[in-house]
Write an enzyme that holds these catalytic residues in place. Structure first.
Site, short mmCIF file in Angstrom:
data_model
loop_
_atom_site.label_atom_id
_atom_site.label_comp_id
_atom_site.label_asym_id
_atom_site.label_seq_id
_atom_site.Cartn_x
_atom_site.Cartn_y
_atom_site.Cartn_z
CB SER A 1 -37.79 31.25 75.78
OG SER A 1 -37.12 31.98 74.88
CB SER A 2 -34.58 29.13 71.69
OG SER A 2 -35.40 30.64 71.31
CB CYS A 3 -34.19 34.16 74.96
SG CYS A 3 -35.19 34.09 76.28
CE1 TYR B 1 -40.29 35.49 78.94
CE2 TYR B 1 -38.63 35.08 77.30
CZ TYR B 1 -40.05 34.82 77.96
OH TYR B 1 -40.90 33.59 77.10
CE LYS C 1 -40.61 31.69 80.31
NZ LYS C 1 -41.85 30.59 81.11
CG HIS D 1 -42.49 37.55 69.31
ND1 HIS D 1 -43.50 37.39 70.83
CD2 HIS D 1 -41.09 37.83 70.39
CE1 HIS D 1 -42.79 37.17 72.10
NE2 HIS D 1 -41.46 37.15 72.38
O1 GFB Z 1 -39.34 38.67 67.30
P1 GFB Z 1 -38.03 39.32 68.06
O2 GFB Z 1 -38.75 41.07 68.67
O3 GFB Z 1 -36.93 38.87 69.72
O4 GFB Z 1 -37.19 39.95 67.36
P2 GFB Z 1 -36.01 38.33 69.26
C1 GFB Z 1 -36.55 39.44 65.84
C2 GFB Z 1 -35.98 39.93 65.56
O5 GFB Z 1 -35.79 41.54 64.67
C3 GFB Z 1 -34.77 40.95 65.80
C4 GFB Z 1 -36.16 42.72 64.35
O6 GFB Z 1 -33.73 41.16 65.17
C5 GFB Z 1 -35.05 42.20 65.71
O7 GFB Z 1 -34.14 43.66 65.92
N1 GFB Z 1 -36.83 43.54 63.75
C6 GFB Z 1 -37.24 43.12 63.01
C7 GFB Z 1 -38.03 43.38 64.43
N2 GFB Z 1 -38.64 44.41 62.66
C8 GFB Z 1 -39.05 44.32 64.28
C9 GFB Z 1 -40.08 44.90 64.54
O8 GFB Z 1 -41.01 45.21 63.43
N3 GFB Z 1 -40.64 44.20 65.84
C10 GFB Z 1 -39.45 42.84 66.51
N4 GFB Z 1 -40.47 43.33 67.60
N5 GFB Z 1 -38.18 43.09 65.96
C11 GFB Z 1 -37.67 37.19 71.85
C12 GFB Z 1 -36.66 37.87 73.40
O9 GFB Z 1 -35.82 37.63 71.25
O10 GFB Z 1 -38.10 35.87 71.07
C13 GFB Z 1 -37.49 37.64 74.10
O11 GFB Z 1 -36.90 38.99 73.55
C14 GFB Z 1 -37.86 35.53 73.53
O12 GFB Z 1 -37.13 37.06 75.53
C15 GFB Z 1 -38.23 35.63 72.05
O13 GFB Z 1 -37.13 35.01 73.94
C16 GFB Z 1 -39.30 34.05 71.42
O14 GFB Z 1 -35.58 36.76 68.99
O15 GFB Z 1 -34.69 39.02 69.50
#
Ligand code: GFB
Length: 315
Positions: free
Chosen positions: A109-111, A138, A142, A181
């Site tokens: 993953s990119s993280c 995570y 990875k 996500h």
């Molecule tokens: O997609 P996401 O949950 O993961 O969140 P990450 C991306 C951005 O969207 C963050 C915002 O800045 C969230 O605060 N966001 C806004 C929301 N509204 C929402 C919502 O309703 N739901 C969610 N989920 N986010 C993950 C990692 O990071 O990406 C994993 O935690 C993995 O480990 C994955 O790498 C690909 O991009 O921040």
């Protein structure tokens, strides 16, 4: 470089979003697909994984299997995100070596890259700085998976490779608001708000973070491409090539769903990494490019969501 023709190919985690996309993509290859469900083999259990591999003897293995989730799930369940992912990858990679698997592709993953990595992030940014705290568990798992693949390659000459996809989305995604996500969460939230006639939808965080999104069938195509065209110790980034802010993404989803209310930010929720755009030059130089634009991809996912409710039951 490596032909899948006539090979027994195991997709570990074939029911997940990426695994299912790989199954669709591999259907057009002349290979025999092997799968096993969680009821039969729990990938976190070493003896079960070893027994299954010894019995079925795959020649090629893809490992999209993982415990995955959005920012809140990562932050809320650090133990499972670290333990489950370590166990899954360690069990499969070691058993693949024991059973003479010819080629294996591990998915990260990119993280894995540092929170403040230079943008766009090149493969050599790995382990050059501190990780983003919300998903460090995570990410560490990875990174260990990349190192396992490298270690078995160095010590035993196994042709094990690693691919690092950017944020993925697509049909088969998770629409549960606590664990999903951002992209499926925004689709579900805006659809429900439209149906209920709500005046506003809440966006977590400031909306300022930037993310890169790759459609899952493009990712599966890149993984098959790497399996057949790449052999090397270094992991390979799999990106789309462009990113946008969460606020801009929300506007796109709003337009596709047809929600006409307001977008409100909840800044008590975390932003996570400010930006994580991949440098996919290495993959591009090997000859692969994505096909699905973000607008087209969001529209496809929304159609699928309307047909299935995101859970097969219909909305
Ligand atoms: O997609 P996401 O949950 O993961 O969140 P990450 C991306 C951005 O969207 C963050 C915002 O800045 C969230 O605060 N966001 C806004 C929301 N509204 C929402 C919502 O309703 N739901 C969610 N989920 N986010 C993950 C990692 O990071 O990406 C994993 O935690 C993995 O480990 C994955 O790498 C690909 O991009 O921040």
């Amino acid at each position: 470089m490596y032909s899948l023709k006539g090979k027994k190919v195991w997709v570990a985690g074939h029911r997940g979003m990426v695994g299912a996309a790989l199954m669709r993509r591999l259907a057009s290859e002349d290979c025999e697909l092997l799968t096993v469900t969680r009821d039969t083999v729990d990938l976190r259990r070493q003896a079960e994984v070893e027994g299954w591999l010894a019995e079925h003897r795959p020649e090629a293995v893809f490992i999209p299997a993982a415990r995955v989730g959005g920012i809140l799930a990562n932050d809320s369940f650090p133990a499972e995100f670290l333990y489950d992912n370590l166990m899954i990858e360690a069990n499969i990679i070691n058993a693949a070596w024991q059973n003479g698997v010819e080629k294996l592709l591990f998915l990260g993953s990119s993280c894995i890259y540092p929170k403040m990595a230079e943008q766009p992030m090149k493969e050599d940014a790995l382990l050059t700085g501190p990780l983003e705290p919300t998903n460090q568990w995570y990410a560490v798992a990875k990174i260990a998976g990349i190192k396992l693949a490298q270690a078995y390659r160095r010590q035993y000459g196994c042709d094990f490779i690693s691919a690092m996809p950017t944020n993925l989305y697509g049909i088969g995604d998770n629409f549960d608001l606590d664990s999903s996500h951002v992209l499926p969460a925004l689709i579900a939230k805006m659809h429900m708000a439209k149906e209920a006639g709500d005046a506003e939808v809440v966006i977590w965080g400031t909306g300022a973070p930037k993310r890169e999104f790759l459609y899952v069938d493009d990712c599966a195509d890149a993984l098959v491409f790497l399996m057949t065209h790449y052999s090397g110790e270094e992991h390979v980034n799999v990106g789309y090539g462009d990113d946008l802010t969460i606020q801009e993404l929300a506007q796109k989803v709003k337009a596709v769903v047809g929600f006409e209310g307001a977008l409100v930010n909840d800044t008590s929720k975390p932003d996570g990494t400010p930006r994580k755009l991949m440098d996919s030059t290495r993959l591009h130089n090997l000859g692969w490019r994505p096909r699905t634009g973000l607008d087209e991809g969001i529209a496809k996912v929304y159609r699928w969501y309307l047909e299935t409710g995101g859970n097969g039951r219909g909305v």
